[in-house]
Scaffold this motif. Structure first.
Motif, PDB file in Angstrom:
ATOM      1  N   LYS A  69      78.736  97.251  44.137  1.00 40.86           N
ATOM      2  CA  LYS A  69      80.118  96.818  44.318  1.00 40.86           C
ATOM      3  C   LYS A  69      80.139  95.331  44.633  1.00 40.86           C
ATOM      4  CE  LYS A  69      82.021 101.149  46.116  1.00 40.86           C
ATOM      5  NZ  LYS A  69      82.665 101.798  47.297  1.00 40.86           N
ATOM      6  N   VAL A  70      81.026  94.608  43.975  1.00 39.39           N
ATOM      7  CA  VAL A  70      81.141  93.180  44.246  1.00 39.39           C
ATOM      8  C   VAL A  70      81.755  92.950  45.615  1.00 39.39           C
ATOM      9  CG1 VAL A  70      82.319  91.068  43.538  1.00 39.39           C
ATOM     10  CG2 VAL A  70      81.183  92.484  41.835  1.00 39.39           C
ATOM     11  N   ASP A  71      82.730  93.757  45.994  1.00 33.76           N
ATOM     12  CA  ASP A  71      83.390  93.563  47.288  1.00 33.76           C
ATOM     13  C   ASP A  71      82.783  94.496  48.333  1.00 33.76           C
ATOM     14  OD1 ASP A  71      86.087  92.140  48.349  1.00 33.76           O
ATOM     15  OD2 ASP A  71      85.764  94.043  49.384  1.00 33.76           O
ATOM     16  N   TYR A  72      82.171  93.933  49.361  1.00 30.81           N
ATOM     17  CA  TYR A  72      81.475  94.739  50.347  1.00 30.81           C
ATOM     18  C   TYR A  72      82.421  95.466  51.288  1.00 30.81           C
ATOM     19  CZ  TYR A  72      82.356  91.127  53.891  1.00 30.81           C
ATOM     20  OH  TYR A  72      82.948  90.253  54.760  1.00 30.81           O
ATOM     21  N   LEU A  73      83.731  95.092  51.301  1.00 23.03           N
ATOM     22  CA  LEU A  73      84.702  95.777  52.150  1.00 23.03           C
ATOM     23  C   LEU A  73      85.185  97.082  51.534  1.00 23.03           C
ATOM     24  CD1 LEU A  73      86.853  92.752  53.382  1.00 23.03           C
ATOM     25  CD2 LEU A  73      85.061  93.964  54.621  1.00 23.03           C
ATOM     26  N   GLY A  74      84.910  97.284  50.253  1.00 23.86           N
ATOM     27  CA  GLY A  74      85.254  98.547  49.616  1.00 23.86           C
ATOM     28  C   GLY A  74      86.706  98.707  49.252  1.00 23.86           C
ATOM     29  N   ALA A  75      87.475  97.616  49.251  1.00 20.91           N
ATOM     30  CA  ALA A  75      88.897  97.695  48.916  1.00 20.91           C
ATOM     31  C   ALA A  75      89.087  97.856  47.412  1.00 20.91           C
ATOM     32  CB  ALA A  75      89.608  96.428  49.382  1.00 20.91           C
ATOM     33  N   ASN A  76      90.291  98.252  47.004  1.00 23.14           N
ATOM     34  CA  ASN A  76      90.619  98.248  45.585  1.00 23.14           C
ATOM     35  C   ASN A  76      90.488  96.827  45.051  1.00 23.14           C
ATOM     36  OD1 ASN A  76      91.219 100.983  45.557  1.00 23.14           O
ATOM     37  ND2 ASN A  76      93.399 100.666  45.900  1.00 23.14           N
ATOM     38  N   CYS A  77      89.874  96.684  43.875  1.00 25.44           N
ATOM     39  CA  CYS A  77      89.642  95.370  43.285  1.00 25.44           C
ATOM     40  C   CYS A  77      89.910  95.427  41.786  1.00 25.44           C
ATOM     41  CB  CYS A  77      88.201  94.909  43.519  1.00 25.44           C
ATOM     42  SG  CYS A  77      87.753  94.737  45.258  1.00 25.44           S
ATOM     43  N   LYS A  78      90.278  94.272  41.207  1.00 26.77           N
ATOM     44  CA  LYS A  78      90.566  94.223  39.768  1.00 26.77           C
ATOM     45  C   LYS A  78      90.481  92.783  39.278  1.00 26.77           C
ATOM     46  CE  LYS A  78      95.608  93.877  40.448  1.00 26.77           C
ATOM     47  NZ  LYS A  78      96.899  94.532  40.202  1.00 26.77           N
ATOM     48  N   SER A  79      90.651  92.619  37.960  1.00 20.29           N
ATOM     49  CA  SER A  79      90.761  91.311  37.302  1.00 20.29           C
ATOM     50  C   SER A  79      89.572  90.407  37.593  1.00 20.29           C
ATOM     51  CB  SER A  79      92.068  90.618  37.707  1.00 20.29           C
ATOM     52  OG  SER A  79      93.176  91.336  37.232  1.00 20.29           O
ATOM     53  N   ALA A  80      88.377  90.899  37.351  1.00 21.50           N
ATOM     54  CA  ALA A  80      87.172  90.112  37.612  1.00 21.50           C
ATOM     55  C   ALA A  80      86.805  89.249  36.418  1.00 21.50           C
ATOM     56  CB  ALA A  80      86.007  91.041  37.936  1.00 21.50           C
ATOM     57  N   SER A  81      86.230  88.100  36.698  1.00 20.48           N
ATOM     58  CA  SER A  81      85.599  87.263  35.670  1.00 20.48           C
ATOM     59  C   SER A  81      84.321  86.679  36.255  1.00 20.48           C
ATOM     60  CB  SER A  81      86.543  86.163  35.182  1.00 20.48           C
ATOM     61  OG  SER A  81      86.779  85.202  36.183  1.00 20.48           O
ATOM     62  N   ILE A  82      83.425  86.210  35.373  1.00 19.19           N
ATOM     63  CA  ILE A  82      82.102  85.783  35.811  1.00 19.19           C
ATOM     64  C   ILE A  82      81.748  84.448  35.151  1.00 19.19           C
ATOM     65  CG2 ILE A  82      80.918  87.024  33.943  1.00 19.19           C
ATOM     66  CD1 ILE A  82      78.702  87.702  35.941  1.00 19.19           C
ATOM     67  N   ALA A  83      80.965  83.633  35.859  1.00 18.29           N
ATOM     68  CA  ALA A  83      80.483  82.356  35.331  1.00 18.29           C
ATOM     69  C   ALA A  83      79.076  82.125  35.853  1.00 18.29           C
ATOM     70  CB  ALA A  83      81.399  81.213  35.754  1.00 18.29           C
ATOM     71  N   GLN A  84      78.278  81.364  35.107  1.00 14.94           N
ATOM     72  CA  GLN A  84      76.927  81.032  35.528  1.00 14.94           C
ATOM     73  C   GLN A  84      76.870  79.571  35.972  1.00 14.94           C
ATOM     74  OE1 GLN A  84      77.942  81.061  32.489  1.00 14.94           O
ATOM     75  NE2 GLN A  84      76.764  79.726  31.132  1.00 14.94           N
TER      76      GLN A  84
END
Length: 214
Positions: A69-84
């Protein structure tokens, strides 16, 4: 598990590897979901079960490590994007929208950094008035900086916030992206070794393009 009634039923929910229960798991905004770092690793973010998941591959995509999980708080999450990153340190950045939680009773845009599969940064970008509104945040990285572009509300122009690293992470205040209006939406951003490249929708008939340094 303790059963106190007859005919009780217990249901276990498992996260399937590289499986999403959302038809928009890889298409929730106009930004990329897969990037390659200088060490050849592929990095992937996607949405499933109202969460954002991150994993990476060391063999060109033939196999992938178990997601986290990206969010360690475990909340509902959405609309992710990634960059290097382009600094030779093989870092990746993920920006996403997170719902309110008991420890932090406001929906927010969050920026995270991962290096070698471990989270090395978790920071607020912007406090939203509603989780249901999709701010569609996107990010790109350049020379120890990370730029986040987002639309704070349906009536606002696009906003920009920049984070920079010099021994520790700091941030500039967010501000309106030049020449954008309430009709601007759906940003997408990339970078090279010198500057950022931003494309976005303007109204229903235009796609606009902007280059800038930070």
């Amino acid at each position: 598990v303790v059963f106190t009634n007859s005919n009780a039923v217990v249901t276990a929910n498992y996260k399937g590897h590289l499986i999403s229960n959302s038809t928009s798991g890889l298409s929730s905004n106009s930004q990329r979901k897969v990037v390659r770092t200088d060490d050849g690793k592929l990095h992937l973010v996607y949405e499933s079960m109202n969460q954002v998941w991150y994993t990476y591959s060391t063999d060109g995509g033939s196999t992938w490590l178990q997601e986290q999980k990206v969010d360690y708080l475990g909340a509902n999450c959405k609309s992710a994007s990634i960059a290097q990153s382009n600094d030779g340190l093989n870092k990746i950045y993920v920006v996403y929208q997170r719902d309110a939680v008991a420890a932090d009773n406001y929906p927010k845009i969050i920026l995270t950094e991962f290096q070698n599969g471990s989270r090395t940064l978790y920071t607020d970008v912007y406090t939203l008035s509603s989780y249901s509104y999709d701010s569609k945040p996107v990010t790109a990285a350049l020379n120890n900086t990370a730029c986040v572009i987002f639309k704070p509300s349906s009536t606002s122009a696009l906003s920009e916030k920049n984070f920079y690293y010099s021994g520790s992470w700091s941030a500039h205040s967010d501000f309106q992206v030049n020449n954008t209006t309430s009709s601007s939406s759906n940003p997408s951003i990339a970078s090279d070794v010198q500057k950022y490249f931003l494309a976005y929708q303007n109204g229903t008939t235009e796609i606009k393009y902007l280059e800038f340094f930070r």
